[in-house]
Design a protein around this motif. Structure first.
Motif, short mmCIF file in Angstrom:
data_model
loop_
_atom_site.label_atom_id
_atom_site.label_comp_id
_atom_site.label_asym_id
_atom_site.label_seq_id
_atom_site.Cartn_x
_atom_site.Cartn_y
_atom_site.Cartn_z
N TYR A 18 -73.66 -10.81 118.88
CA TYR A 18 -73.60 -10.03 120.11
C TYR A 18 -74.30 -8.68 119.92
O TYR A 18 -74.40 -8.16 118.81
N ASP A 19 -74.74 -8.11 121.01
CA ASP A 19 -75.57 -6.90 120.96
C ASP A 19 -74.69 -5.65 120.83
O ASP A 19 -74.50 -4.90 121.80
N ALA A 47 -61.42 -5.87 137.43
CA ALA A 47 -61.52 -6.87 136.35
C ALA A 47 -62.40 -6.35 135.20
O ALA A 47 -62.02 -6.44 134.03
N ALA A 48 -63.58 -5.79 135.53
CA ALA A 48 -64.46 -5.30 134.48
C ALA A 48 -63.85 -4.07 133.80
O ALA A 48 -63.99 -3.88 132.59
N LEU A 88 -61.30 -5.29 131.35
CA LEU A 88 -61.99 -5.89 130.21
C LEU A 88 -62.53 -4.80 129.27
O LEU A 88 -62.43 -4.89 128.04
N ARG A 140 -59.89 -3.43 127.12
CA ARG A 140 -59.52 -4.32 126.02
C ARG A 140 -60.57 -4.26 124.90
O ARG A 140 -60.23 -4.35 123.72
N LEU A 141 -61.83 -4.09 125.28
CA LEU A 141 -62.87 -3.95 124.25
C LEU A 141 -62.63 -2.67 123.44
O LEU A 141 -62.77 -2.66 122.21
N VAL A 186 -60.24 -3.13 120.69
CA VAL A 186 -60.75 -3.83 119.50
C VAL A 186 -61.37 -2.83 118.52
O VAL A 186 -61.16 -2.90 117.31
N LEU A 239 -65.11 -15.10 133.32
CA LEU A 239 -64.48 -15.11 132.01
C LEU A 239 -63.79 -16.45 131.78
O LEU A 239 -63.60 -17.25 132.70
N THR A 282 -61.50 -15.42 135.64
CA THR A 282 -61.68 -14.11 136.28
C THR A 282 -63.17 -13.84 136.48
O THR A 282 -63.97 -13.97 135.55
N VAL A 283 -63.53 -13.42 137.69
CA VAL A 283 -64.93 -13.07 137.99
C VAL A 283 -65.13 -11.59 137.74
O VAL A 283 -64.34 -10.76 138.22
N ILE A 284 -66.15 -11.23 136.97
CA ILE A 284 -66.46 -9.81 136.78
C ILE A 284 -67.90 -9.54 137.23
O ILE A 284 -68.75 -10.42 137.22
N GLY A 285 -68.12 -8.29 137.63
CA GLY A 285 -69.47 -7.82 137.90
C GLY A 285 -69.83 -6.83 136.80
O GLY A 285 -68.99 -6.04 136.38
N LEU A 329 -71.72 -4.03 129.41
CA LEU A 329 -71.34 -5.45 129.36
C LEU A 329 -72.52 -6.36 129.67
O LEU A 329 -72.57 -7.50 129.20
N LEU A 337 -74.11 -6.96 126.49
CA LEU A 337 -73.23 -7.73 125.61
C LEU A 337 -73.26 -9.21 125.98
O LEU A 337 -73.27 -10.08 125.10
N SER A 385 -75.32 -13.90 124.41
CA SER A 385 -74.04 -14.33 123.84
C SER A 385 -73.88 -15.86 123.86
O SER A 385 -72.82 -16.38 123.50
N THR A 437 -70.76 -18.02 124.93
CA THR A 437 -69.48 -17.95 124.20
C THR A 437 -68.55 -16.88 124.75
O THR A 437 -67.39 -16.81 124.34
N LEU A 438 -69.03 -16.02 125.65
CA LEU A 438 -68.18 -14.93 126.17
C LEU A 438 -67.82 -15.12 127.64
O LEU A 438 -66.75 -14.70 128.07
N ARG A 473 -63.56 -10.57 116.95
CA ARG A 473 -62.48 -9.96 117.73
C ARG A 473 -62.92 -9.72 119.18
O ARG A 473 -62.13 -9.87 120.11
N LEU A 474 -64.19 -9.38 119.37
CA LEU A 474 -64.71 -9.22 120.74
C LEU A 474 -64.65 -10.56 121.48
O LEU A 474 -64.27 -10.62 122.65
N LYS A 475 -65.04 -11.60 120.79
CA LYS A 475 -64.98 -12.95 121.39
C LYS A 475 -63.56 -13.24 121.88
O LYS A 475 -63.37 -13.80 122.98
N VAL A 516 -61.35 -11.23 122.99
CA VAL A 516 -61.04 -10.49 124.21
C VAL A 516 -61.52 -11.27 125.43
O VAL A 516 -60.84 -11.38 126.44
N PHE A 517 -62.73 -11.82 125.33
CA PHE A 517 -63.30 -12.55 126.46
C PHE A 517 -62.70 -13.95 126.61
O PHE A 517 -62.63 -14.49 127.70
#
Lengths: 458, 458
Positions: free
Chosen positions: A198-199, A434-435, A438, A441-442, A445, B179, B183-186, B200, B203, B207, B210-211, B441-443, B445-446
């Motif tokens: 991930y970036d 929602a974002a 999120l 939560r990031l 971490v 997600l 959940t829909v995020i913008g 994000l 990010l 990915s 996977t996220l 750990r980031l993975k 969260v998503f």
């Protein structure tokens, strides 16, 4: 989390730092504390910070964070303190982690067109060092002469050349950073491309010191342009100048900079400038095609502007650009400038300027506006009486309406200065629930105890 | 996590999907399943996927993920299946979430130079639609005619024009994504600048599914260049051609593309091409300064190359570029090409090529190399006998040494194709243990239950 750890914890923390850091790193001198409590936003939180650590190497950062993490002490990372959103302000019980002594350019590779630098390197100094190799560091925030690379990365700083050369993120290839618990991580690489994992480099860029402390950055350099061509065009209104900037884009030209200055700013710099027009659009093209592109721009502007001047001479160009560069010093003569920083889709620039004028009139608050036209990035500036203790209610309300306007037009609260403390109350509106959740939560971490720059950004 | 949920869970999951999705979305036809189990990597995991959902709108994705999350069913998002690293392969018990029917360009704004598209839009089609407005979508992976925007974003795809115009990430302004729990995020915005919250958008880009599952992307478009100028230069060795590419960079020129083709590839395309030289360097400059820049390039190349051809005519340019475009079809005639994708700091290109030749000789495995020279991105291609069930041990070992070489030179395992399943065993070596653990750990969260493309990327 609360900002103030108990006194015994503070004493224990300072004792551990004194024990584990080299002797000249830690200070509790009240004069130093006061100087490190605020930044160029002018905001000053309640109370005094606990101490300042002047880091000189990555190990100083890891030692500081390890103890802060264990004891739950808030840490405010800091470069030159030139931020405009209050991101580096530090209040009661916080430790200021000053990185300005980590100011070495560790490597400058002309062949790979990159530099590896410590966070305290002043942006203009890196650019100067690159210049000796025919290269430049493209991001050019207006603060480049005084701000540091670490601060630029923390805010993902923009500048004048973004439309063509991108923002800070687009020049950061990799980072060394220290997580809240003192773990050192490397992100990114020395190559211009790379997609393993991930970036994290982009995630840390613009995170305002809330995810990790940057201790080294690998930065992309670019060739110095072989030529530049600069135009200054005068218009009867800001809207007309904005429309002219759309016409340049429609003509397929990507200028290196396109700066818009409104009438009140021109008046503040010099009434003779204001007498020439109600708005000024400055355009610079660069590279091998500079003259050709400038000719296209001149052709586009001719029927729209009341007057156009052009030059390919760098000294004359600086004279034309002076009106933009003198804007802030001129406004500082009038009072304390609060520089807002919204961005809108660039075709909404004229509409944004019109509505800002309405907001200004409605609240009786004069607003001065400059804009990076090609990015749709406006800096509406409210000048307040410097003798006032706090922002007048009307100024606060006008700023709130300007942010709401930016979001309504599909834009953002902050194009390049960051959220800091000043814009936090509007962040959730832009991100959506929602974002926003999120992102929180990031943050957990990276910083489970919430010690890194608490109360900033999110 | 294990890949195969119990049969009862699978039946329950399919029942819920059949109940909650419109009738034509879900299929368990074995022919469709087989076609959706693999991608252009040629890798096929054990067992058959459970079913394919052909999503046509964001709600189909949220319904699918909500049930998969609740029941712990693995989901493999998929565009056109053109990936080269196995990122879209699906085995026993997995649900394939096919996004190729979400292929509408929702908006194309010439004034704001952006498009809002669904993930199944084919990259070249977006570019064509932009062309009608004098614009283009700059990222141009070699697969542009068949790959989708969603897949391009999932892998942060590169292409030929990256050195000047950036990779996919540099053209993604914002995303709508779902997600793991539905959940829909913008993320991001419609402006070219903006720094509210963590990035994000970057990010999620790269990915590899996977996220989150991308359901819409706001993409930056750029003006079509007013001119191009193209050069083809022949050299006595790959190293000489690589050195010539450094000389172009030192001259301050940023070409739109700089492609290197080695002797074995030229031989595979046409022995007459190989007879002209042991390596070919193709350079294209674009924009208003194209002709001026090409003249500089020609001057730089003259003393280094055995022959140089140049043209400003687009049709002649395509003839020159044909040697690059024909490389893969030519190698496919020889067998099954395994396309590696390392990147190194660009000044190490010659060294990398030399070492790859040594690795090839040591293992008796022919390696064909093409490279995006200005990015330091090499594609060493191992061609294997297509009748073989599995990769010969020597080819596997040679590939492993090529990856180790990339890391030793300060580079990366993958410049633009992604990790997928094929490079997973080397990922930890590149990231280092601390960054690798952080990414995991980031993975979480998503995607706390690990249902999104398990076994890929990290």
């Amino acid at each position: 989390m609360t900002a103030a750890p108990e006194t015994t914890v503070s004493a224990q923390f300072l004792g551990l730092l004194a024990r584990d850091l080299p002797p000249d790193r830690l200070t509790t001198d009240p004069v130093v504390l006061a100087a490190h409590a605020t930044d160029r936003s002018g905001t000053r939180p309640q109370g005094e910070p606990l101490a300042v650590v002047h880091a000189e190497r990555t190990e100083d950062v890891t030692v500081t964070l390890r103890h802060a993490h264990a004891l739950g002490v808030p840490v405010v990372p800091r470069g030159a303190g030139t931020g405009l959103s209050g991101g580096a302000t530090a209040g009661e019980g916080a430790l200021v982690l000053d990185l300005s002594r980590m100011n070495r350019i560790r490597e400058l590779s002309a062949d790979d067109q990159l530099a590896v630098v410590e966070p305290g390197v002043v942006t203009a100094e890196l650019d100067r060092a690159a210049g000796a190799h025919g290269l430049r560091y493209a991001p050019d925030p207006a603060s480049a002469a005084i701000s540091t690379i670490g601060g630029n990365i923390a805010t993902n700083a923009g500048g004048l050349r973004c439309a063509k050369y991108g923002v800070t993120r687009d020049s950061v290839l990799g980072l060394e950073a220290v997580l809240a618990d003192g773990t050192v991580i490397g992100t990114g690489r020395r190559t211009v491309k790379g997609v393993t994992g991930y970036d994290l480099t982009a995630l840390l860029t613009g995170s305002e010191g809330t995810l990790a402390v940057i201790t080294s950055a690998t930065l992309r350099l670019r060739p110095l342009p072989v030529a530049t061509a600069t135009l200054a065009a005068w218009f009867d209104s800001f809207e007309a100048a904005a429309e002219a900037s759309y016409a340049i884009a429609r003509a397929g030209v990507v200028p290196a900079l396109a700066e818009l200055v409104d009438g009140p700013v021109l008046e503040a710099i010099d009434p003779a400038l204001r007498a020439r027009g109600a708005a000024l659009l400055l355009v610079q093209c660069d590279g091998a095609g500079a003259a050709i592109e400038a000719a296209v721009v001149a052709r586009v502007l001719a029927p729209l502007a009341s007057a156009v001047e052009a030059t390919e001479d760098p000294v004359e160009a600086e004279t034309l650009l002076a009106a933009r560069r003198l804007a802030l010093p001129a406004l500082e003569r009038l009072g304390r400038p609060l520089i807002e920083d919204i961005a809108v889709p660039r075709s909404r620039l004229a509409e944004a300027a019109r509505e800002i004028r309405d907001i200004s009139a409605r609240h009786g608050v004069p607003v001065f506006t400059i804009a990076h036209a090609a990015d749709g990035n406006l800096h509406p500036i409210i000048v307040v009486d410097p003798s006032l203790d706090r922002l007048p209610e009307a100024a606060w309300e006008a700023a709130g309406e300007i942010f709401a306007l930016a979001l309504r037009l599909g834009g953002t609260l902050t194009g390049e200065h960051g959220v800091g403390v000043l814009k936090r109350q509007w962040v959730a509106d832009e991100l959506g629930p929602a974002a926003h959740a999120l992102q929180r939560r990031l943050k957990e971490v990276f910083d489970p105890r919430g010690i890194l720059n608490p109360g900033k950004s999110l």
